[in-house]
Each structure stands twice: as structure tokens, then as C-alpha cells.
Design a protein around this motif. Structure first.
Motif, PDB file in Angstrom:
ATOM      1  N   SER A 157     -36.967  36.942 -63.752  1.00 25.52           N
ATOM      2  CA  SER A 157     -35.986  36.502 -64.745  1.00 25.52           C
ATOM      3  C   SER A 157     -34.575  36.514 -64.167  1.00 25.52           C
ATOM      4  O   SER A 157     -33.783  35.592 -64.421  1.00 25.52           O
ATOM      5  CB  SER A 157     -36.055  37.400 -65.979  1.00 25.52           C
ATOM      6  OG  SER A 157     -35.820  38.750 -65.633  1.00 25.52           O
ATOM      7  N   TYR A 158     -34.249  37.522 -63.373  1.00 22.13           N
ATOM      8  CA  TYR A 158     -32.897  37.616 -62.819  1.00 22.13           C
ATOM      9  C   TYR A 158     -32.670  36.549 -61.749  1.00 22.13           C
ATOM     10  O   TYR A 158     -31.562  36.009 -61.635  1.00 22.13           O
ATOM     11  CB  TYR A 158     -32.663  39.021 -62.259  1.00 22.13           C
ATOM     12  CG  TYR A 158     -32.696  40.076 -63.331  1.00 22.13           C
ATOM     13  CD1 TYR A 158     -31.577  40.326 -64.118  1.00 22.13           C
ATOM     14  CD2 TYR A 158     -33.853  40.801 -63.586  1.00 22.13           C
ATOM     15  CE1 TYR A 158     -31.607  41.280 -65.124  1.00 22.13           C
ATOM     16  CE2 TYR A 158     -33.895  41.757 -64.591  1.00 22.13           C
ATOM     17  CZ  TYR A 158     -32.772  41.990 -65.359  1.00 22.13           C
ATOM     18  OH  TYR A 158     -32.805  42.920 -66.364  1.00 22.13           O
ATOM     19  N   LYS A 159     -33.695  36.229 -60.977  1.00 21.32           N
ATOM     20  CA  LYS A 159     -33.577  35.129 -60.019  1.00 21.32           C
ATOM     21  C   LYS A 159     -33.339  33.813 -60.750  1.00 21.32           C
ATOM     22  O   LYS A 159     -32.526  32.985 -60.315  1.00 21.32           O
ATOM     23  CB  LYS A 159     -34.844  35.036 -59.172  1.00 21.32           C
ATOM     24  CG  LYS A 159     -35.022  36.156 -58.166  1.00 21.32           C
ATOM     25  CD  LYS A 159     -36.361  36.058 -57.464  1.00 21.32           C
ATOM     26  CE  LYS A 159     -36.515  34.753 -56.729  1.00 21.32           C
ATOM     27  NZ  LYS A 159     -37.827  34.658 -56.036  1.00 21.32           N
ATOM     28  N   SER A 160     -34.037  33.621 -61.854  1.00 20.15           N
ATOM     29  CA  SER A 160     -33.858  32.396 -62.635  1.00 20.15           C
ATOM     30  C   SER A 160     -32.454  32.314 -63.216  1.00 20.15           C
ATOM     31  O   SER A 160     -31.820  31.250 -63.205  1.00 20.15           O
ATOM     32  CB  SER A 160     -34.902  32.348 -63.754  1.00 20.15           C
ATOM     33  OG  SER A 160     -34.694  31.235 -64.598  1.00 20.15           O
ATOM     34  N   ILE A 161     -31.940  33.439 -63.720  1.00 15.44           N
ATOM     35  CA  ILE A 161     -30.598  33.445 -64.304  1.00 15.44           C
ATOM     36  C   ILE A 161     -29.544  33.182 -63.235  1.00 15.44           C
ATOM     37  O   ILE A 161     -28.585  32.431 -63.457  1.00 15.44           O
ATOM     38  CB  ILE A 161     -30.338  34.787 -65.014  1.00 15.44           C
ATOM     39  CG1 ILE A 161     -31.277  34.941 -66.216  1.00 15.44           C
ATOM     40  CG2 ILE A 161     -28.889  34.887 -65.471  1.00 15.44           C
ATOM     41  CD1 ILE A 161     -31.248  36.320 -66.839  1.00 15.44           C
ATOM     42  N   LEU A 162     -29.706  33.791 -62.065  1.00 17.92           N
ATOM     43  CA  LEU A 162     -28.740  33.574 -60.986  1.00 17.92           C
ATOM     44  C   LEU A 162     -28.640  32.099 -60.613  1.00 17.92           C
ATOM     45  O   LEU A 162     -27.556  31.608 -60.276  1.00 17.92           O
ATOM     46  CB  LEU A 162     -29.134  34.401 -59.758  1.00 17.92           C
ATOM     47  CG  LEU A 162     -28.882  35.908 -59.832  1.00 17.92           C
ATOM     48  CD1 LEU A 162     -29.503  36.611 -58.630  1.00 17.92           C
ATOM     49  CD2 LEU A 162     -27.389  36.206 -59.905  1.00 17.92           C
ATOM     50  N   ALA A 163     -29.751  31.402 -60.685  1.00 20.95           N
ATOM     51  CA  ALA A 163     -29.758  29.987 -60.307  1.00 20.95           C
ATOM     52  C   ALA A 163     -29.045  29.102 -61.322  1.00 20.95           C
ATOM     53  O   ALA A 163     -28.722  27.947 -61.010  1.00 20.95           O
ATOM     54  CB  ALA A 163     -31.195  29.508 -60.130  1.00 20.95           C
ATOM     55  N   GLN A 183     -27.287  43.830 -61.152  1.00 21.00           N
ATOM     56  CA  GLN A 183     -25.860  43.920 -60.862  1.00 21.00           C
ATOM     57  C   GLN A 183     -25.305  42.575 -60.413  1.00 21.00           C
ATOM     58  O   GLN A 183     -24.173  42.218 -60.759  1.00 21.00           O
ATOM     59  CB  GLN A 183     -25.619  44.980 -59.789  1.00 21.00           C
ATOM     60  CG  GLN A 183     -25.846  46.404 -60.256  1.00 21.00           C
ATOM     61  CD  GLN A 183     -25.791  47.407 -59.117  1.00 21.00           C
ATOM     62  OE1 GLN A 183     -25.945  47.052 -57.944  1.00 21.00           O
ATOM     63  NE2 GLN A 183     -25.583  48.676 -59.452  1.00 21.00           N
ATOM     64  N   SER A 184     -26.082  41.828 -59.664  1.00 25.66           N
ATOM     65  CA  SER A 184     -25.641  40.503 -59.219  1.00 25.66           C
ATOM     66  C   SER A 184     -25.418  39.578 -60.407  1.00 25.66           C
ATOM     67  O   SER A 184     -24.432  38.828 -60.453  1.00 25.66           O
ATOM     68  CB  SER A 184     -26.681  39.900 -58.270  1.00 25.66           C
ATOM     69  OG  SER A 184     -26.883  40.727 -57.143  1.00 25.66           O
ATOM     70  N   VAL A 185     -26.314  39.639 -61.386  1.00 24.12           N
ATOM     71  CA  VAL A 185     -26.147  38.827 -62.593  1.00 24.12           C
ATOM     72  C   VAL A 185     -24.889  39.241 -63.345  1.00 24.12           C
ATOM     73  O   VAL A 185     -24.104  38.390 -63.797  1.00 24.12           O
ATOM     74  CB  VAL A 185     -27.390  38.952 -63.496  1.00 24.12           C
ATOM     75  CG1 VAL A 185     -27.131  38.329 -64.864  1.00 24.12           C
ATOM     76  CG2 VAL A 185     -28.589  38.289 -62.841  1.00 24.12           C
ATOM     77  N   LEU A 186     -24.662  40.543 -63.476  1.00 24.82           N
ATOM     78  CA  LEU A 186     -23.482  41.023 -64.200  1.00 24.82           C
ATOM     79  C   LEU A 186     -22.189  40.637 -63.481  1.00 24.82           C
ATOM     80  O   LEU A 186     -21.181  40.330 -64.129  1.00 24.82           O
ATOM     81  CB  LEU A 186     -23.561  42.540 -64.371  1.00 24.82           C
ATOM     82  CG  LEU A 186     -24.674  43.060 -65.292  1.00 24.82           C
ATOM     83  CD1 LEU A 186     -24.657  44.581 -65.337  1.00 24.82           C
ATOM     84  CD2 LEU A 186     -24.530  42.484 -66.694  1.00 24.82           C
TER      85      LEU A 186
END
Length: 289
Positions: A65-71, A169-172
Motif C-alpha cells: 500500500s505504501y509503495k502504491s501511495i508513493l507512486a 515515514q517516506s509517505v509522511l
């Protein structure tokens, strides 16, 4: 030379070397990236020290999910820029288009309170747009891929990231930059509207800047210009611009990463645009029509 990768019967490459060879490959790749980005010896030494703080071996944890959001952050930055350019200027310029600005400025609350109300509206709209867009991207990702993986090591998924960060943390970090950029864009929209006293030129400048910054790239050989250009929202609010751009900025004996510098620049520009907009609005009565 040791061959550490091969292909299986289906033609899919896979790794056949040792762990030490794998980390040496990553180290060589980072060194090549740093040379390509024209980093100084001091910057390379600082990044090498950051690399030593990263836990090895890299431990895999699922974080789909976080990989998808980062993209999706690149799309988010473009949409926020477009929404602020289209929605804020027409509302902010209404008193100019209706020729009621002089009357408003002559009233008791026509100067500072009126401008603060316009500024508050612009900032709230731009921040709300960024948050709602983020939620619209994040919720489907969490529903489809689950919520696990916040503490997953980011290097396992973004190999050339030199910062000790997790996926969450990367997403935030990118979300924080997006909010700061939204505040800056809201203040810039208000300033341009007051400067031109019309919504059309303000919209044209903002959308034109969005298009130019999205498609124009300055070669890395021009280090200063290229690095300044990389702080445009369309460039910085992305994995490539915010997390794996290794160009640093000196700051009182240490160095700041691009996402740290970008956050500071956006907030400073927001203050300058807000102050400039108030200055133009306050002086408009003296100039008359």
C-alpha cells in the motif's frame, strides 16, 4: 569479473551472487549516481556516513500500500497545482471584476480583516485539496493492499535512497511537502490575483508554470540551476525528487536533504506571497482606479 546474475528458463533475470556482492553493487551504483549528480567530496562523505547508519542486511517486509501511495504523489502535486490555479483566482478577484474593491477598502474591516479572510480561504482550500486527494489515493491502496508495512525498510524497495527511512515515514515526508506546497500555491494564487487585479492572468501564470516545470528538465551539469529547478512542486513531490535526489544544501556545518530544503523554501515563499498580497491590497485604495 564475477557474474552474479543470470536468467532462468523463462528468461527472467535473477540474482545468483553473494550478499556481499549485492551490497557492493549497490555501493558502486550509488557512487556512479553521485558522480553523475556532480556532488562534491564533502557531500559524498556526508552521504557515506548516512549509508553507514542504514541497517544491513536489508530485511524484506511487505508494504504494497505504501509503495502504491508513493507512486501517486506526482499526480497529487499536479492536481493540487491545477486546482489552486483554477479555483482560487476567480474568487479572490471578484471584488475587482465587480468594481467594488474601493468600497470594501473604505469600510471598517475592508483592509486587514478582509485580506486575512481571503488568505484563510485560499490556504484552507489548497490544503484541503491536498489532503482530500491524498485520502482518495490512500484509502483504495489500504483497502486493496492492506495497512501493514509502515516500518518496512525503504531501501528494499527504493534501492538508491540513502536516508534511514521506513516506507511509512517516506509517505509522511512527501505528504508534508505536499501540504507546504499547497500553502505556498494558495498564497501565490492570492498574490498574483491582487497584483493583476484579475483572475485570468493569475491563472495563466500558475498553469504556465505548472506545464513548464512538469516538462522542462535542466541538465545536471548546470548544478546550481538544476538544483534550484528541482525544488518546483512538480519535481520535488515525487520519489525521484524528494527521496533519491542526493544533491545537498550546506547548513551551519551540516547538510540538508532536498525534502528538508524544499519544505523550508515553500513555507518561506508562502509567507512572502502572503505579505506581498497584503501590501498590494492595502495600497490599492491609494492608487485608485
Amino acid at each position: 569479473m564475477t557474474v552474479i546474475s543470470s536468467n532462468n528458463d523463462n528468461g527472467i533475470p535473477y540474482y545468483t551472487g553473494t550478499a556481499a556482492q549485492l551490497y557492493d553493487l549497490r555501493k558502486d551504483y550509488l557512487q556512479a549516481r553521485w558522480a553523475q549528480e556532480s556532488l562534491s567530496d564533502e557531500e559524498k562523505a556526508f552521504l557515506t556516513a548516512q549509508e553507514e547508519d542504514i541497517t544491513t542486511p536489508f530485511i524484506y517486509r511487505y508494504c504494497g500500500s505504501y509503495k502504491s501511495i508513493l507512486a501517486t504523489f506526482t499526480i497529487l502535486s499536479v492536481m493540487v497545482s491545477f486546482l489552486t490555479a483554477v479555483c482560487i483566482p476567480p474568487v479572490s478577484a471578484e471584488e475587482h471584476s465587480r468594481k467594488t474593491d474601493q468600497i470594501i477598502l473604505c469600510t471598517r474591516f475592508g483592509r486587514r480583516p478582509a485580506f486575512l479572510a481571503k488568505l484563510f480561504t485560499a490556504v484552507i482550500f489548497s490544503v484541503a485539496a491536498a489532503l482530500l486527494l491524498f485520502i482518495s489515493f490512500a484509502v483504495p491502496s489500504f483497502v486493496i493492499y492492506g495497512t501493514e508495512g509502515f516500518s518496512a525498510q525503504i531501501q528494499f524497495h527504493i534501492l538508491d535512497c540513502t536516508w534511514k527511512l521506513t516506507a511509512g515515514q517516506s509517505v509522511l515526508i512527501l505528504l508534508g511537502i505536499s501540504i507546504a506546497a499547497a500553502i505556498m500555491l494558495g498564497c501565490a494564487s492570492l498574490y498574483l490575483t491582487e497584483h493583476f487585479r484579475s483572475s485570468i492572468p493569475a491563472m495563466g501564470v500558475l498553469i504556465g508554470f505548472l506545464l513548464i516545470s512538469s516538462f522542462l528538465n535542466i541538465p545536471g551539469q548546470f548544478r546550481v540551476l538544476s538544483q534550484i529547478w528541482s525544488y518546483c512542486p512538480a519535481k520535488l513531490i515525487s520519489v525521484a525528487g524528494g527521496l533519491i535526489d542526493h544533491r545537498l544544501v550546506p547548513f551551519f556545518g551540516t547538510y540538508l536533504a532536498s525534502y528538508q530544503v524544499g519544505l523550508f523554501i515553500y513555507l518561506v515563499l508562502a509567507f512572502l506571497f502572503a505579505f506581498g498580497g497584503y501590501f498590494v491590497w492595502r495600497r490599492w485604495q491609494a492608487g485608485g482606479r
